[in-house]
Scaffold this motif. Structure first.
Motif, PDB file in Angstrom:
ATOM      1  N   PHE A  53       0.834  -1.206   0.000  1.00  0.00           N
ATOM      2  CA  PHE A  53       0.000   0.000   0.000  1.00  0.00           C
ATOM      3  C   PHE A  53       0.869   1.257   0.000  1.00  0.00           C
ATOM      4  N   SER A  56       2.530   1.688  -3.438  1.00  0.00           N
ATOM      5  CA  SER A  56       1.511   2.095  -4.419  1.00  0.00           C
ATOM      6  C   SER A  56       1.156   3.568  -4.247  1.00  0.00           C
ATOM      7  N   THR A  57       0.972   3.997  -3.009  1.00  0.00           N
ATOM      8  CA  THR A  57       0.644   5.382  -2.731  1.00  0.00           C
ATOM      9  C   THR A  57       1.787   6.299  -3.173  1.00  0.00           C
ATOM     10  N   ARG A  60       1.798   6.533  -6.987  1.00  0.00           N
ATOM     11  CA  ARG A  60       0.685   7.370  -7.455  1.00  0.00           C
ATOM     12  C   ARG A  60       0.974   8.851  -7.188  1.00  0.00           C
TER      13      ARG A  60
END
Length: 64
Positions: A53, A56-57, A60
């Motif tokens: 997570f 991924s954050t 992004r």
């Protein structure tokens, strides 16, 4: 064919002998080991979920 059957019987007989020599854990030890393994797997799964997570954050955020 008879040779295969004899070798198979010899093998299975040896397996039974070895299994009689095994030091099997008690029910209490087995329960304790099982709890440790399950807890470790859950911890590692949660750890990699958080890391995934986070990465991924971050990606992004960088890519906008």
């Amino acid at each position: 064919m008879a040779g295969v059957v004899k070798r198979t019987n010899d093998f299975l007989r040896d397996v039974v002998k070895e299994l009689k020599r095994v030091s099997w854990p008690s029910r209490k030890e087995l329960t304790r080991y099982t709890v440790v393994v399950v807890a470790t797997v859950v911890f590692i799964a949660l750890f990699f979920t958080v890391v995934d997570f986070g990465i991924s954050t971050l990606i992004r955020f960088i890519l906008g």
